[in-house]
Design a protein around this motif. Structure first.
Motif, PDB file in Angstrom:
ATOM      1  N   PHE A 272       7.954  -5.228   4.648  1.00 37.11           N
ATOM      2  CA  PHE A 272       6.667  -4.593   4.352  1.00 37.11           C
ATOM      3  C   PHE A 272       5.615  -5.682   4.218  1.00 37.11           C
ATOM      4  O   PHE A 272       5.819  -6.673   3.512  1.00 37.11           O
ATOM      5  CB  PHE A 272       6.717  -3.774   3.060  1.00 37.11           C
ATOM      6  N   VAL A 273       4.475  -5.491   4.873  1.00 32.92           N
ATOM      7  CA  VAL A 273       3.369  -6.438   4.798  1.00 32.92           C
ATOM      8  C   VAL A 273       2.125  -5.688   4.342  1.00 32.92           C
ATOM      9  O   VAL A 273       1.701  -4.730   5.001  1.00 32.92           O
ATOM     10  CB  VAL A 273       3.093  -7.095   6.160  1.00 32.92           C
ATOM     11  N   GLY A 274       1.550  -6.086   3.221  1.00 34.52           N
ATOM     12  CA  GLY A 274       0.320  -5.430   2.783  1.00 34.52           C
ATOM     13  C   GLY A 274       0.126  -5.471   1.284  1.00 34.52           C
ATOM     14  O   GLY A 274       0.538  -6.407   0.602  1.00 34.52           O
ATOM     15  N   ASP A 275      -0.495  -4.428   0.786  1.00 34.16           N
ATOM     16  CA  ASP A 275      -0.839  -4.291  -0.622  1.00 34.16           C
ATOM     17  C   ASP A 275       0.392  -3.892  -1.427  1.00 34.16           C
ATOM     18  O   ASP A 275       1.115  -2.978  -1.043  1.00 34.16           O
ATOM     19  CB  ASP A 275      -1.923  -3.217  -0.728  1.00 34.16           C
ATOM     20  N   GLY A 276       0.608  -4.566  -2.555  1.00 34.47           N
ATOM     21  CA  GLY A 276       1.755  -4.236  -3.386  1.00 34.47           C
ATOM     22  C   GLY A 276       1.524  -3.003  -4.232  1.00 34.47           C
ATOM     23  O   GLY A 276       1.663  -3.047  -5.458  1.00 34.47           O
ATOM     24  N   GLY A 277       1.171  -1.901  -3.612  1.00 35.00           N
ATOM     25  CA  GLY A 277       0.895  -0.655  -4.313  1.00 35.00           C
ATOM     26  C   GLY A 277       1.979   0.376  -4.114  1.00 35.00           C
ATOM     27  O   GLY A 277       3.172   0.049  -4.050  1.00 35.00           O
ATOM     28  N   SER A 278       1.582   1.628  -3.971  1.00 34.39           N
ATOM     29  CA  SER A 278       2.549   2.727  -3.944  1.00 34.39           C
ATOM     30  C   SER A 278       3.527   2.623  -2.784  1.00 34.39           C
ATOM     31  O   SER A 278       4.723   2.875  -2.957  1.00 34.39           O
ATOM     32  CB  SER A 278       1.808   4.071  -3.881  1.00 34.39           C
TER      33      SER A 278
END
Length: 270
Positions: free
Chosen positions: A154-160
């Motif tokens: 997963f690459v991106g914002d550590g959110g939901s």
């Protein structure tokens, strides 16, 4: 009674069972229709923020299974005028057999589930998006054949989405790498759980390292509203060289022309 509020509510066996049943229902629908498994059942679909895919998939899915899905915007209910959460939960629990709620705060969803008296499904909170991740895992299994042993990055914002993909991937027996900017790490409890899986989980802020040897690369919206707010954007400053390398790797894995992929740099919007 079983709620689905976050991916860690499931055991590995339950996750596999859900995917197996979903595969069966999808095949049946293609052949002409599914059995009316929800005949006589009602599902409240409560949305506190906008939705296209989640709302549509629940409405169509409930209909195809013979049930009645009722969409409600919280601003149109008494909750929009300040009615306590506990009252809304108890009222909907008396009328409906299940409630799907898309909202902001995870703790509100958990309080609602404790009071409703019927199964509650998370349609997206700032903490978790389990239904989306179940659909993602179903798609990965369709395309790759198996989940166990595959590398998911997963690459991106550590959110939901990061929180849910980490847990879902590990429950499915995958090797999971999470690539997030240091300022946007996944939830602390998710990272604590993930590290219990030992070498099956890896966290890094280097996207090129993260996607190396990945079977699947996933991401989410790169400019999202901050938790609990509306309209304020948080943008990720990706170094141009790193972005170019990552885009080339992802484009190659996806089999897409490089010009179809684009990462936003904060420098572009100042």
């Amino acid at each position: 009674m079983k709620n689905l509020l976050k991916m860690s509510d499931l055991t590995p066996g339950e996750l596999t069972h859900i995917l197996d049943v979903a595969d069966q229902l999808k095949a049946q629908q293609k052949l002409g229709g599914t059995a009316p498994l929800l005949a006589g059942k009602t599902v409240a679909m409560l949305f506190s923020k906008a939705s296209t895919r989640t709302r549509t998939s629940f409405e169509v899915g409930v209909y195809q299974l013979g049930g009645l899905g009722n969409y409600m915007n919280t601003s149109e209910l008494q909750a929009g005028r300040g009615e306590p959460l506990k009252d809304t939960a108890r009222v909907l629990g008396r009328y409906y057999d299940c409630v799907v709620w898309r909202t902001y705060r995870q703790r509100d969803l958990e309080e609602f589930a404790a009071l409703a008296g019927v199964p509650v499904i998370n349609g997206l909170t700032d903490y978790a998006h389990p239904c989306q991740v179940l659909a993602d895992l179903m798609t990965i299994r369709e395309r790759r054949g198996t989940l166990a042993g595959r590398k998911l990055c997963f690459v991106g914002d550590g959110g939901s989405m990061a929180n849910s993909l980490i847990v879902g991937g590990l429950l499915a027996g995958m090797q999971v790498t999470c690539v997030c900017p240091e300022a946007y790490r996944p939830a602390a409890d998710v990272l604590m759980l993930a590290h219990k899986y030992g070498s099956a989980f890896h966290f890094t802020s280097d996207p090129v390292e993260g996607v190396r040897d990945a079977d699947v690369v996933a991401t989410a919206v790169w400019n999202t509203a901050a938790p609990g707010t509306a309209g304020k954007l948080k943008l990720y400053d990706v170094e141009p060289k790193t972005a170019a390398m990552l885009m080339a790797i992802v484009a190659d894995k996806m089999g897409k022309p490089l010009n179809e992929l684009r990462f936003i740099s904060i420098k572009e919007v100042k």
